[in-house]
Design a protein around this motif. Sequence first.
Motif, PDB file in Angstrom:
ATOM      1  N   THR A 105       0.835  -1.354   0.041  1.00  0.00           N
ATOM      2  CA  THR A 105       0.112  -0.004  -0.232  1.00  0.00           C
ATOM      3  C   THR A 105       0.749   1.381  -0.016  1.00  0.00           C
ATOM      4  O   THR A 105       0.206   2.254  -0.030  1.00  0.00           O
ATOM      5  CB  THR A 105      -0.739   0.065   1.258  1.00  0.00           C
ATOM      6  OG1 THR A 105      -0.036   0.047   2.367  1.00  0.00           O
ATOM      7  CG2 THR A 105      -1.889  -1.272   1.210  1.00  0.00           C
ATOM      8  N   HIS A 108      -0.028   3.720  -2.612  1.00  0.00           N
ATOM      9  CA  HIS A 108      -1.399   4.230  -2.983  1.00  0.00           C
ATOM     10  C   HIS A 108      -1.726   5.640  -2.930  1.00  0.00           C
ATOM     11  O   HIS A 108      -2.493   6.112  -3.577  1.00  0.00           O
ATOM     12  CB  HIS A 108      -2.161   3.617  -1.714  1.00  0.00           C
ATOM     13  CG  HIS A 108      -2.896   2.145  -1.749  1.00  0.00           C
ATOM     14  ND1 HIS A 108      -3.441   1.434  -0.991  1.00  0.00           N
ATOM     15  CD2 HIS A 108      -2.327   1.288  -2.667  1.00  0.00           C
ATOM     16  CE1 HIS A 108      -3.649   0.316  -1.352  1.00  0.00           C
ATOM     17  NE2 HIS A 108      -2.883  -0.025  -2.541  1.00  0.00           N
ATOM     18  N   THR A 308      -0.356   0.910   9.454  1.00  0.00           N
ATOM     19  CA  THR A 308      -1.032   0.338   8.236  1.00  0.00           C
ATOM     20  C   THR A 308      -1.857  -0.973   8.554  1.00  0.00           C
ATOM     21  O   THR A 308      -1.204  -1.814   9.399  1.00  0.00           O
ATOM     22  CB  THR A 308       0.065   0.110   7.246  1.00  0.00           C
ATOM     23  OG1 THR A 308       0.533   1.212   6.966  1.00  0.00           O
ATOM     24  CG2 THR A 308      -0.519  -0.641   5.816  1.00  0.00           C
ATOM     25  N   PRO A 310      -3.743  -3.411   5.911  1.00  0.00           N
ATOM     26  CA  PRO A 310      -4.110  -3.421   4.553  1.00  0.00           C
ATOM     27  C   PRO A 310      -5.447  -4.238   4.572  1.00  0.00           C
ATOM     28  O   PRO A 310      -6.054  -4.253   3.349  1.00  0.00           O
ATOM     29  CB  PRO A 310      -3.042  -4.230   4.077  1.00  0.00           C
ATOM     30  CG  PRO A 310      -1.758  -4.104   4.973  1.00  0.00           C
ATOM     31  CD  PRO A 310      -2.455  -3.952   6.176  1.00  0.00           C
ATOM     32  N   ARG A 315      -6.994   1.614   4.544  1.00  0.00           N
ATOM     33  CA  ARG A 315      -5.591   0.946   4.722  1.00  0.00           C
ATOM     34  C   ARG A 315      -4.548   1.552   5.644  1.00  0.00           C
ATOM     35  O   ARG A 315      -3.489   0.801   5.999  1.00  0.00           O
ATOM     36  CB  ARG A 315      -4.803   0.740   3.231  1.00  0.00           C
ATOM     37  CG  ARG A 315      -5.954   0.292   1.980  1.00  0.00           C
ATOM     38  CD  ARG A 315      -6.340  -1.174   2.352  1.00  0.00           C
ATOM     39  NE  ARG A 315      -7.472  -1.506   1.700  1.00  0.00           N
ATOM     40  CZ  ARG A 315      -7.245  -2.025   0.260  1.00  0.00           C
ATOM     41  NH1 ARG A 315      -6.150  -1.866  -0.078  1.00  0.00           N
ATOM     42  NH2 ARG A 315      -8.564  -2.401  -0.064  1.00  0.00           N
ATOM     43  N   ARG A 344      -8.360   5.914   1.790  1.00  0.00           N
ATOM     44  CA  ARG A 344      -8.267   4.642   0.979  1.00  0.00           C
ATOM     45  C   ARG A 344      -8.150   5.058  -0.602  1.00  0.00           C
ATOM     46  O   ARG A 344      -8.668   5.796  -1.139  1.00  0.00           O
ATOM     47  CB  ARG A 344      -9.694   4.059   0.986  1.00  0.00           C
ATOM     48  CG  ARG A 344      -9.965   2.722   0.092  1.00  0.00           C
ATOM     49  CD  ARG A 344     -11.306   2.231   0.355  1.00  0.00           C
ATOM     50  NE  ARG A 344     -11.668   1.298  -0.536  1.00  0.00           N
ATOM     51  CZ  ARG A 344     -11.211  -0.256  -0.440  1.00  0.00           C
ATOM     52  NH1 ARG A 344     -10.156  -0.351   0.778  1.00  0.00           N
ATOM     53  NH2 ARG A 344     -11.220  -1.175  -1.326  1.00  0.00           N
TER      54      ARG A 344
END
Length: 468
Positions: A105, A108, A308, A310, A315, A344
């Motif tokens: 992530t 992201h 974090t 996931p 996330r 997100r």
Amino acid sequence: ASFRQALDSRLYASMGRRGGLFFDRETFGRDQLVLGDVRDAAFREAAPFAPAVKRDLGRLYSETPAPMPGLTSAEKKARLARMTYLQFLTELWKLDAGVLWPFQTRTHGLFGVGLDAVPAQDAFGLGLPGFQGMNLEPGAGPGQNHDSIRFPEADDYYYHFPDGNATLARLMVRRLIPQALPGSTVEDSVTARADYSQLDVAGRPCRIRLNSAVLRVRHTGPAGNGQRVEVTYGPAGAGSARGLALSTVTARSVGLACWHAVIPAICPELPAAQREALDYAIKVPLAYSSILIRQWTAFRSLGVQRFTSPRFWHRSVNLDFPVSVGTYRHQTDPAQPIVLHMPRAACQPGLPVREQHRAGRRELLATSFDTIERDVREQLQRVLGAGGFDSARDILGITINRWPHGYAYQYNSLDDEFWLKGTEPPCVRARQPHGRIAIANSDSAAYAYTDAAIDHGRRAAREVLARA
């Protein structure tokens, strides 16, 4: 004040707080929050990774293999631009695919997708592990994304306002309509109260009309000095325009600062090639949620600042940036309320990048606020409950900002051949002026940042003035 002056960068560290990774029971058999960084052997030992993943994560940080022997640095970068970071780890390093889980992530917030869809070359630029034995030279390779190239200017001009980018909009409104926002500095604008009644006053040189969705833009009259642009608009958010009272205004020139994908629908007279180029600018779907909590003593008890997780809808969870500007002061007492930031990126791993964005948009629109709230409460309770957090008692407010059309799409060397080869990208064709219509937005740069929007706003303004 500069960001370095406004940000108390040592606040959370001085309280003994750091980042962590939450291992969920659905994936790992039990819930466990592990503090620290995956590069540390103590972290990997405490984490409930499978033995093969622990072994390969250790290799990733301790070994210095030289994949792609016999190739120059430029040739290596060209190959890295055509493979994902996941492929780099599993095919070149021969690592267990589970090693990607702690990193998946990390991109992201930049690209709206995980490392299964990010080029290995960009992962190198972002400082991810695995490249230490490749002798790659500094500098950008073919098709490397701007975000993975270090620019001193970007570091110098990075900023975070307490209200996000709203401060920039408020400053622009103040410059255009001084009566709408008292004060004269960036610092006093943060807490100044806007007077919305001053935005749309007849007779003033600048008027801002809210809640007005543009439905059609077209040229009227023969080409030349007498030609005008007609703009038809109606109430925003009212669904179908049928039966609504529409308004029409005309101007010598018009600047369209909306999404590229919208422009062909409201201005169908554009040339076919330009409409096609505009349509290429798919948006990156995102959600930013702000959670007001009664106190943050649970973070203190657990020694965590951010984590974090996931598996959950959001996330990651972060204590708000400790930024103080003007009379606005950031909270420093854990017994007092604070805002949590929960982002997100609505991506769907396994699909090509652009398909992930389309699937993510559908997901954001189909997910109810009730579903998101339940997930927020469950996530915070499971991660912070051991520190005394009670979601029913401690959550005071939840604000969910869904952006099915979020960031501007940034070109990817895995999917965009023109970007890899350095030929003209669609955004250049898309932003060309059409008659008395100019186009300005971050889509015009295929770069999802404020500086890009400002640069192209200035460029479009010059085009408009040239035709005034």
